[in-house]
Design an enzyme around this catalytic site. Structure first.
Site, mmCIF file in Angstrom:
data_model
loop_
_atom_site.group_PDB
_atom_site.id
_atom_site.type_symbol
_atom_site.label_atom_id
_atom_site.label_comp_id
_atom_site.label_asym_id
_atom_site.label_seq_id
_atom_site.Cartn_x
_atom_site.Cartn_y
_atom_site.Cartn_z
ATOM 1 N N ASN A 98 0.879 -1.176 0.000
ATOM 2 C CA ASN A 98 0.000 0.000 0.000
ATOM 3 C C ASN A 98 0.913 1.221 0.000
ATOM 4 O O ASN A 98 1.524 1.540 1.008
ATOM 5 C CB ASN A 98 -0.878 -0.049 1.271
ATOM 6 C CG ASN A 98 -1.725 1.213 1.418
ATOM 7 O OD1 ASN A 98 -1.814 2.031 0.505
ATOM 8 N ND2 ASN A 98 -2.359 1.372 2.578
ATOM 9 N N TRP A 99 1.008 1.863 -1.155
ATOM 10 C CA TRP A 99 1.952 2.983 -1.272
ATOM 11 C C TRP A 99 1.490 4.218 -0.511
ATOM 12 O O TRP A 99 2.249 5.130 -0.278
ATOM 13 C CB TRP A 99 2.145 3.336 -2.758
ATOM 14 C CG TRP A 99 2.943 2.316 -3.527
ATOM 15 C CD1 TRP A 99 3.418 1.120 -3.052
ATOM 16 C CD2 TRP A 99 3.353 2.400 -4.899
ATOM 17 N NE1 TRP A 99 4.098 0.453 -4.043
ATOM 18 C CE2 TRP A 99 4.078 1.215 -5.193
ATOM 19 C CE3 TRP A 99 3.179 3.339 -5.909
ATOM 20 C CZ2 TRP A 99 4.622 0.969 -6.457
ATOM 21 C CZ3 TRP A 99 3.717 3.094 -7.159
ATOM 22 C CH2 TRP A 99 4.444 1.924 -7.437
ATOM 23 N N LYS A 100 0.225 4.277 -0.185
ATOM 24 C CA LYS A 100 -0.359 5.450 0.485
ATOM 25 C C LYS A 100 -0.120 6.696 -0.371
ATOM 26 O O LYS A 100 -0.135 6.600 -1.602
ATOM 27 C CB LYS A 100 0.184 5.577 1.909
ATOM 28 C CG LYS A 100 0.001 4.273 2.702
ATOM 29 C CD LYS A 100 0.191 4.415 4.170
ATOM 30 C CE LYS A 100 -0.021 3.082 4.856
ATOM 31 N NZ LYS A 100 0.075 3.130 6.287
ATOM 32 N N HIS A 185 -9.394 1.217 5.140
ATOM 33 C CA HIS A 185 -8.114 1.453 5.827
ATOM 34 C C HIS A 185 -8.351 2.432 6.970
ATOM 35 O O HIS A 185 -9.117 3.396 6.833
ATOM 36 C CB HIS A 185 -7.075 2.002 4.846
ATOM 37 C CG HIS A 185 -5.686 1.921 5.401
ATOM 38 N ND1 HIS A 185 -5.228 2.788 6.371
ATOM 39 C CD2 HIS A 185 -4.682 1.046 5.160
ATOM 40 C CE1 HIS A 185 -3.981 2.450 6.686
ATOM 41 N NE2 HIS A 185 -3.628 1.384 5.960
ATOM 42 N N GLU A 187 -6.663 4.787 8.069
ATOM 43 C CA GLU A 187 -6.356 6.198 7.778
ATOM 44 C C GLU A 187 -7.541 6.867 7.089
ATOM 45 O O GLU A 187 -7.786 8.057 7.293
ATOM 46 C CB GLU A 187 -5.085 6.278 6.916
ATOM 47 C CG GLU A 187 -3.832 5.976 7.753
ATOM 48 C CD GLU A 187 -2.674 5.381 6.961
ATOM 49 O OE1 GLU A 187 -2.698 5.438 5.723
ATOM 50 O OE2 GLU A 187 -1.751 4.841 7.613
ATOM 51 N N GLU A 257 -5.209 -4.729 10.607
ATOM 52 C CA GLU A 257 -4.141 -3.761 10.829
ATOM 53 C C GLU A 257 -4.406 -3.019 12.135
ATOM 54 O O GLU A 257 -5.196 -2.059 12.160
ATOM 55 C CB GLU A 257 -4.101 -2.747 9.685
ATOM 56 C CG GLU A 257 -3.840 -3.376 8.335
ATOM 57 C CD GLU A 257 -3.296 -2.358 7.323
ATOM 58 O OE1 GLU A 257 -2.286 -2.678 6.700
ATOM 59 O OE2 GLU A 257 -3.857 -1.262 7.190
ATOM 60 N N GLY A 263 2.858 2.158 10.855
ATOM 61 C CA GLY A 263 3.862 3.204 10.691
ATOM 62 C C GLY A 263 4.554 3.593 11.981
ATOM 63 O O GLY A 263 5.223 4.612 12.056
ATOM 64 N N SER A 303 3.744 -2.243 10.361
ATOM 65 C CA SER A 303 5.192 -2.361 10.567
ATOM 66 C C SER A 303 5.737 -3.741 10.210
ATOM 67 O O SER A 303 6.636 -4.251 10.885
ATOM 68 C CB SER A 303 5.558 -1.993 12.006
ATOM 69 O OG SER A 303 5.162 -0.662 12.274
ATOM 70 N N GLY A 324 2.970 -1.205 4.235
ATOM 71 C CA GLY A 324 3.030 0.224 3.937
ATOM 72 C C GLY A 324 4.448 0.629 3.577
ATOM 73 O O GLY A 324 4.917 0.414 2.450
ATOM 74 N N GLY A 325 5.159 1.182 4.564
ATOM 75 C CA GLY A 325 6.505 1.734 4.350
ATOM 76 C C GLY A 325 7.443 0.804 3.588
ATOM 77 O O GLY A 325 8.139 1.235 2.654
HETATM 78 P P1 13P Z 1 3.266 0.165 7.645
HETATM 79 O O1 13P Z 1 3.732 -1.126 7.031
HETATM 80 O O2 13P Z 1 4.017 1.352 7.137
HETATM 81 O O3 13P Z 1 3.177 0.083 9.124
HETATM 82 O O4 13P Z 1 1.764 0.390 7.130
HETATM 83 C C1 13P Z 1 0.869 -0.626 7.213
HETATM 84 C C2 13P Z 1 -0.337 -0.217 6.477
HETATM 85 O O5 13P Z 1 -1.064 0.651 6.865
HETATM 86 C C3 13P Z 1 -0.646 -0.927 5.232
HETATM 87 O O6 13P Z 1 -1.905 -0.627 4.781
#
Ligand code: 13P
Length: 342
Positions: A98-100, A185, A187, A257, A263, A303, A324-325
């Site tokens: 997930n590049w966000k 998600h 967020e 999640e 993150g 993470s 994510g990251g």
């Molecule tokens: P991180 O891997 O950066 O913690 O993010 C997880 C995430 O929100 C994937 O959707």
């Protein structure tokens, strides 16, 4: 037969042959008895025994054949059961990125190319998906080999079409060549006020447009500390996806999640993640039955990196990760994908 004829009785018995005491014929009698009685009797007994023995042998053969057949049937049904079990355990293993809100169009295309090349060179042991911002989708679709890497959006609108400035519909996402969409998600729930009702609409539209949905759920730190994580996750699923039919459910991938792990560098321990994913599978089973629950892929996100992925993915209910990251660098992402090879 031995009665004397009248003509033979012509003198007192003591004077004629007939009246004389017969010679001792005991042995003759014994032999006669043996020949006339014991021999036939022994013969009959032997014949009877042989007859019943052959019947017993026949029956035994039949019984052995039946037993063999029964064992074969049992083995077959065992094999079938094992096959079914294996099939069930063969639910899709997935690593999704997930590049966000990261990467310009050019950076994104370059990253997608790099991921695509490295996975083409070394086939992954799982399905791989990258979910990018809307503006990347059409261009990234051009550089991905869809047999190796799937493509998804990070969101879609809760309306079909019309005057909704700035929104992107599920049909538009689909038209770029994308096959997936992330919905729910934390967020989006947290910063853009997406409620269970809104998400229900989004899920409905995404499925109607032939997209597979990666549906996220997870609790905040306060909720976990209050021991409410199961309640929260259940409500999120009940509010947005448990209304789906069993057929629609086939296009659902779940992702747990925990918000406190996103993150933050703070990963849920593999036991915490396993416990929650097993719980999620159990409520899916309650709603759709065991077989559907066994076939549902449930991912962990928060993470997740190459260093902790092997331990997480080794858990029986964790079918992969939503990353994510660590999905923003091809090597890091590949490191997580390779966890399925360990
Ligand atoms: P991180 O891997 O950066 O913690 O993010 C997880 C995430 O929100 C994937 O959707």
């Amino acid at each position: 037969n031995d009665l004397p004829k009248q003509a033979e009785l012509n003198a007192p018995l003591s004077l004629i042959e007939t009246g004389r005491e017969p010679e001792n014929k005991t042995w003759t009698k014994i032999v006669l008895i043996i020949i006339c009685y014991i021999f036939p009797l022994a013969f009959l007994i032997a014949a009877d025994r042989i007859w019943s023995w052959t019947r017993w042998v026949q029956k035994r053969e039949q019984w052995l054949k039946q037993k063999e057949e029964w064992i074969k049937q049992k083995e077959q049904s065992n094999r079938l059961y094992q096959l079914l079990k294996r099939k069930r355990q063969m639910r899709k293993k997935i690593v999704a990125g997930n590049w966000k809100m990261n990467e310009t169009l050019q950076e994104g295309v370059a990253l997608a190319k790099e991921i695509n090349e490295s996975l083409k060179a070394e086939k992954p042991n799982c399905d791989v998906v990258i979910c990018t911002p809307f503006i990347h989708l059409a261009s990234v679709a051009q550089v991905l080999d869809s047999n190796v890497v799937g493509l998804g959006a990070e969101n879609c609108a809760d309306k079909e079409k019309g005057a909704y400035t700035g929104e992107v519909s599920a049909a538009m996402v689909k038209s770029t060549g994308a096959q997936y969409v992330i919905l729910g998600h934390s967020e989006r729930r947290q910063y853009y006020g997406e409620t269970a009702e809104i998400l229900k609409e989004k899920v409905k539209l995404a499925l109607a447009n032939g997209l597979k949905v990666i549906f996220c759920c997870g609790e905040t730190l306060e909720e976990r500390e209050a021991g409410k994580q199961n309640e929260v996750v259940k409500a999120e699923l009940e509010g947005s996806v448990f209304n789906l039919s069993a057929e629609e459910w086939k296009s659902i991938i779940l992702a747990y999640e925990p918000i406190w792990a996103i993150g933050t560098g703070k990963t849920a321990t593999s036991d915490q993640a396993q416990e929650m994913l097993a719980y999620i599978r159990s409520i899916v089973a309650e709603k759709y039955g065991n077989e559907v629950a066994e076939d549902t892929s449930i991912l962990y996100g928060g993470s997740c990196k190459a260093s902790n992925a092997p331990e997480l993915f080794a858990k029986p209910d964790i079918d992969g990760g939503l990353i994510g990251g660590a999905s923003l660098k091809a090597a890091d992402f590949k490191g997580i994908i390779d966890a399925w090879k360990k």
